[in-house]
Scaffold this motif. Structure first.
Motif, PDB file in Angstrom:
ATOM      1  N   GLY A  31       0.759  -1.161  -0.017  1.00 40.47           N
ATOM      2  CA  GLY A  31      -0.058  -0.043   0.151  1.00 40.47           C
ATOM      3  C   GLY A  31       0.837   1.104   0.002  1.00 40.47           C
ATOM      4  N   GLU A  32       2.089   1.106   0.127  1.00 44.34           N
ATOM      5  CA  GLU A  32       2.822   2.340   0.202  1.00 44.34           C
ATOM      6  C   GLU A  32       3.541   2.535  -1.230  1.00 44.34           C
ATOM      7  OE1 GLU A  32       6.269   4.638   3.084  1.00 44.34           O
ATOM      8  OE2 GLU A  32       5.078   2.870   3.743  1.00 44.34           O
ATOM      9  N   THR A  33       3.517   3.497  -1.871  1.00 43.72           N
ATOM     10  CA  THR A  33       4.067   3.950  -3.259  1.00 43.72           C
ATOM     11  C   THR A  33       5.330   4.660  -2.975  1.00 43.72           C
ATOM     12  OG1 THR A  33       1.805   3.743  -4.138  1.00 43.72           O
ATOM     13  CG2 THR A  33       3.743   4.703  -5.500  1.00 43.72           C
ATOM     14  N   TYR A  34       6.405   3.765  -3.843  1.00 44.59           N
ATOM     15  CA  TYR A  34       7.706   4.571  -4.300  1.00 44.59           C
ATOM     16  C   TYR A  34       7.967   4.829  -5.614  1.00 44.59           C
ATOM     17  CZ  TYR A  34       8.086   2.348   0.395  1.00 44.59           C
ATOM     18  OH  TYR A  34       7.783   1.826   1.488  1.00 44.59           O
ATOM     19  N   ASP A  35       8.573   5.796  -5.842  1.00 45.79           N
ATOM     20  CA  ASP A  35       9.218   6.200  -7.315  1.00 45.79           C
ATOM     21  C   ASP A  35      10.637   5.621  -7.466  1.00 45.79           C
ATOM     22  OD1 ASP A  35       6.729   7.236  -8.353  1.00 45.79           O
ATOM     23  OD2 ASP A  35       7.533   9.285  -7.580  1.00 45.79           O
ATOM     24  N   VAL A  36      10.644   4.656  -7.931  1.00 47.79           N
ATOM     25  CA  VAL A  36      12.014   3.758  -8.493  1.00 47.79           C
ATOM     26  C   VAL A  36      12.812   4.231  -9.612  1.00 47.79           C
ATOM     27  CG1 VAL A  36      13.235   1.737  -8.187  1.00 47.79           C
ATOM     28  CG2 VAL A  36      11.068   2.132  -6.793  1.00 47.79           C
ATOM     29  N   ALA A  37      14.151   5.159  -9.628  1.00 49.23           N
ATOM     30  CA  ALA A  37      14.733   5.201 -10.571  1.00 49.23           C
ATOM     31  C   ALA A  37      15.990   4.347 -10.846  1.00 49.23           C
ATOM     32  CB  ALA A  37      15.299   6.618 -10.498  1.00 49.23           C
TER      33      ALA A  37
END
Length: 135
Positions: A31-37
């Motif tokens: 449920g926790e969103t992360y932007d991953v590069a």
């Protein structure tokens, strides 16, 4: 969006991986969103050093490179089992050349004594480059 379920050390994780946009992917874990590069791999520049053959002797002296062992194709020197002053027999491996992802044993074409080694391990050579001279 792709969804996965993982169990790590007995704890369950629900993971959703979104589409990649501008090098960034949206990943949701429980449920926790992360932007991953994605970190790009460093580009390693391979330097090519091609040694020029030694200058031709002046006067009536014999050209030492005339009978030299030469590279049959472009590649990289990966091993030099021969040593200066070593007596070699026809068929002895003098230089190992990597070309087209294969190691090629370059061997003595006749019996003789190694006079000079004109390359070092790691050198990139062109076709017909002199590698070893003989006495």
């Amino acid at each position: 969006m792709k969804e996965y379920k993982y169990t790590i050390n007995g704890k369950e994780y629900a993971v959703s991986v979104g589409e990649r946009k501008d090098g960034v992917t949206s990943v949701t874990v429980n449920g926790e969103t992360y932007d991953v590069a994605l970190v790009p791999e460093p580009v390693v520049e391979k330097k090519v050093v091609v040694k020029a053959p030694a200058a031709k002797p002046q006067g009536g002296e014999k050209d030492d490179l005339q009978d030299a062992l030469r590279s049959p194709l472009p590649g990289t020197i990966v091993d030099i089992p021969a040593k200066v002053g070593q007596e070699v027999k026809e068929g002895d491996t003098l230089v190992v050349l990597e070309a087209m992802k294969m190691n090629n044993n370059l061997t003595a074409e006749r019996n003789g004594k190694v006079k000079a080694i004109l390359v070092e391990e790691g050198d990139a050579v062109k076709e017909n480059t002199p590698l070893v001279t003989f006495e």
